[in-house]
Scaffold this motif. Sequence first.
Motif, mmCIF file in Angstrom:
data_model
loop_
_atom_site.group_PDB
_atom_site.id
_atom_site.type_symbol
_atom_site.label_atom_id
_atom_site.label_comp_id
_atom_site.label_asym_id
_atom_site.label_seq_id
_atom_site.Cartn_x
_atom_site.Cartn_y
_atom_site.Cartn_z
ATOM 1 N N ILE A 182 0.837 -1.197 0.000
ATOM 2 C CA ILE A 182 0.000 0.000 0.000
ATOM 3 C C ILE A 182 0.877 1.253 0.000
ATOM 4 O O ILE A 182 0.554 2.252 -0.636
ATOM 5 C CB ILE A 182 -0.942 -0.010 1.213
ATOM 6 C CG1 ILE A 182 -1.880 -1.225 1.115
ATOM 7 C CG2 ILE A 182 -1.747 1.285 1.295
ATOM 8 C CD1 ILE A 182 -2.796 -1.387 2.297
ATOM 9 N N ALA A 183 2.017 1.170 0.690
ATOM 10 C CA ALA A 183 2.965 2.287 0.715
ATOM 11 C C ALA A 183 4.382 1.734 0.798
ATOM 12 O O ALA A 183 4.633 0.728 1.458
ATOM 13 C CB ALA A 183 2.688 3.218 1.898
ATOM 14 N N ALA A 209 10.355 -3.150 12.199
ATOM 15 C CA ALA A 209 10.771 -2.485 10.956
ATOM 16 C C ALA A 209 9.957 -1.258 10.602
ATOM 17 O O ALA A 209 10.129 -0.700 9.517
ATOM 18 C CB ALA A 209 10.694 -3.491 9.802
ATOM 19 N N GLY A 210 9.064 -0.827 11.485
ATOM 20 C CA GLY A 210 8.255 0.346 11.188
ATOM 21 C C GLY A 210 7.263 0.116 10.070
ATOM 22 O O GLY A 210 6.881 1.055 9.358
ATOM 23 N N ILE A 211 6.818 -1.135 9.895
ATOM 24 C CA ILE A 211 5.878 -1.482 8.832
ATOM 25 C C ILE A 211 4.473 -1.622 9.419
ATOM 26 O O ILE A 211 4.284 -2.304 10.425
ATOM 27 C CB ILE A 211 6.289 -2.806 8.154
ATOM 28 C CG1 ILE A 211 7.699 -2.694 7.567
ATOM 29 C CG2 ILE A 211 5.283 -3.175 7.057
ATOM 30 C CD1 ILE A 211 8.256 -4.018 7.057
ATOM 31 N N GLU A 212 3.510 -0.970 8.778
ATOM 32 C CA GLU A 212 2.116 -1.097 9.182
ATOM 33 C C GLU A 212 1.458 -2.208 8.363
ATOM 34 O O GLU A 212 1.720 -2.356 7.165
ATOM 35 C CB GLU A 212 1.364 0.213 8.952
ATOM 36 C CG GLU A 212 1.879 1.392 9.779
ATOM 37 C CD GLU A 212 1.466 1.291 11.238
ATOM 38 O OE1 GLU A 212 0.475 0.579 11.539
ATOM 39 O OE2 GLU A 212 2.118 1.925 12.074
ATOM 40 N N MET A 213 0.596 -2.977 9.015
ATOM 41 C CA MET A 213 -0.098 -4.064 8.336
ATOM 42 C C MET A 213 -1.602 -3.821 8.390
ATOM 43 O O MET A 213 -2.208 -3.832 9.465
ATOM 44 C CB MET A 213 0.250 -5.416 8.975
ATOM 45 C CG MET A 213 -0.325 -6.617 8.246
ATOM 46 S SD MET A 213 0.197 -8.153 9.037
ATOM 47 C CE MET A 213 -0.555 -9.374 7.958
ATOM 48 N N SER A 214 -2.201 -3.579 7.236
ATOM 49 C CA SER A 214 -3.641 -3.342 7.161
ATOM 50 C C SER A 214 -4.408 -4.639 7.447
ATOM 51 O O SER A 214 -3.842 -5.737 7.373
ATOM 52 C CB SER A 214 -4.020 -2.828 5.771
ATOM 53 O OG SER A 214 -3.441 -1.558 5.548
ATOM 54 N N PRO A 229 9.113 -1.505 2.633
ATOM 55 C CA PRO A 229 7.666 -1.280 2.718
ATOM 56 C C PRO A 229 7.294 -0.410 3.912
ATOM 57 O O PRO A 229 7.948 -0.449 4.957
ATOM 58 C CB PRO A 229 7.112 -2.696 2.868
ATOM 59 C CG PRO A 229 8.215 -3.450 3.551
ATOM 60 C CD PRO A 229 9.497 -2.864 3.035
ATOM 61 N N LYS A 230 6.226 0.369 3.736
ATOM 62 C CA LYS A 230 5.701 1.197 4.822
ATOM 63 C C LYS A 230 4.361 0.658 5.316
ATOM 64 O O LYS A 230 4.064 0.687 6.503
ATOM 65 C CB LYS A 230 5.527 2.643 4.349
ATOM 66 C CG LYS A 230 6.811 3.285 3.857
ATOM 67 C CD LYS A 230 7.880 3.309 4.943
ATOM 68 C CE LYS A 230 9.160 3.955 4.443
ATOM 69 N NZ LYS A 230 10.241 3.898 5.475
ATOM 70 N N ARG A 231 3.532 0.185 4.380
ATOM 71 C CA ARG A 231 2.253 -0.423 4.742
ATOM 72 C C ARG A 231 1.967 -1.565 3.772
ATOM 73 O O ARG A 231 2.117 -1.406 2.564
ATOM 74 C CB ARG A 231 1.125 0.606 4.718
ATOM 75 C CG ARG A 231 -0.261 -0.002 5.038
ATOM 76 C CD ARG A 231 -1.342 1.051 5.069
ATOM 77 N NE ARG A 231 -1.250 1.844 6.275
ATOM 78 C CZ ARG A 231 -1.808 1.535 7.455
ATOM 79 N NH1 ARG A 231 -2.510 0.407 7.575
ATOM 80 N NH2 ARG A 231 -1.679 2.309 8.497
ATOM 81 N N GLU A 235 -0.605 -6.981 -9.115
ATOM 82 C CA GLU A 235 0.068 -6.041 -8.219
ATOM 83 C C GLU A 235 0.378 -6.646 -6.854
ATOM 84 O O GLU A 235 0.888 -5.957 -5.972
ATOM 85 C CB GLU A 235 -0.782 -4.782 -8.060
ATOM 86 C CG GLU A 235 -0.893 -3.981 -9.359
ATOM 87 C CD GLU A 235 -1.687 -2.698 -9.203
ATOM 88 O OE1 GLU A 235 -2.326 -2.535 -8.132
ATOM 89 O OE2 GLU A 235 -1.659 -1.874 -10.138
ATOM 90 N N SER A 236 0.094 -7.919 -6.675
ATOM 91 C CA SER A 236 0.425 -8.608 -5.422
ATOM 92 C C SER A 236 1.404 -9.728 -5.720
ATOM 93 O O SER A 236 1.621 -10.106 -6.868
ATOM 94 C CB SER A 236 -0.844 -9.164 -4.769
ATOM 95 O OG SER A 236 -1.470 -10.122 -5.604
#
Length: 313
Positions: A233-234, A276-281, A240-242, A298-299
């Motif tokens: 997502i980001a 790692a500062g990664i957000e998981m939706s 990765p961020k999200r 895209e996945s």
Amino acid sequence: MADEPEASLSPSGLDQVYFGDHFAEPAVEAALDQWKQGDLVTGVPFFWATRTGNDELTRMVAEDPGTARLPVVTATYDTPAAFAVITSQTCDIGAAGPGRNFLTVQVCPLVRLEDSYPATKIAEIEQGKVGHLAPVTSPPTNDPAMEGTWAADLRISLPVSKVVLLDQEPKSCFVREVEALEFGEHVASRYVRPALHDAISDGMVTGLRRLVHAAQRTEQWPDNIEQFRLTLIAGDRLEPKRVQVFAVMVDPLTAAEKQALRAWRKAENKRLRKAAGIEMSPIRFIKRSQMTAIEHRESCPLHVPELGMGTYQ
């Protein structure tokens, strides 16, 4: 002369080797057509390039070749037969079609698992749960002293001239065709797997595999999950961020069945943020018939062999 390659196209000379009609003889074409991916090749020495002198990683010593090239060392095996299995696609082995462009086939060494692994690890390898070891079901030798469980070590891949195949009779390393097809999928997954942040490829995937394995003992929901896929997502795959996980379902899960995965995602989100500062939706549950081509493209697939549904890209 018009059909010959221009000198400017051959800076290394390698492509010149692959020009010409190398497979003109009908006997050669007929012989190569008998071979396929997953067949046994014997007598292959396994080697790799290294630096001159002591190689601390492989614990081998290489002599200076006296040129600008790297020296080569050859691995020593308990069996002089040096068994190998063909990993090239079957269409690349023959003399016609795509195979006409290939003078060599790729092979990987076959290793007897009892020589290096305990019974519990061997069981995991036989189930296809160890990425760099692809199990075979027909042993490469009838020697009683070499009985055991065998697998292809995909960490080493070497080109072997097809002329070697002309001197041997093809023998499959598998009892059933479906096992050979699974082997092909296993080999393919080593090359198409995406590069992901370690917190995902190791930590997150490992935890997901444990969850599925534990649930299979008492619950039914793993049977209705075809695959797990990851979408960004980001950020990007290495930074990765999200992220979000798709649970691709064969049939819909009940609210109660989804709870185990939702609880895992909640705990995993905390771990990823801290590590790692990664957000998981939240997990997106979607039937395979409803996933769009864009969502699939895209996945990327997450390697969870415990689902037992095969390899998806």
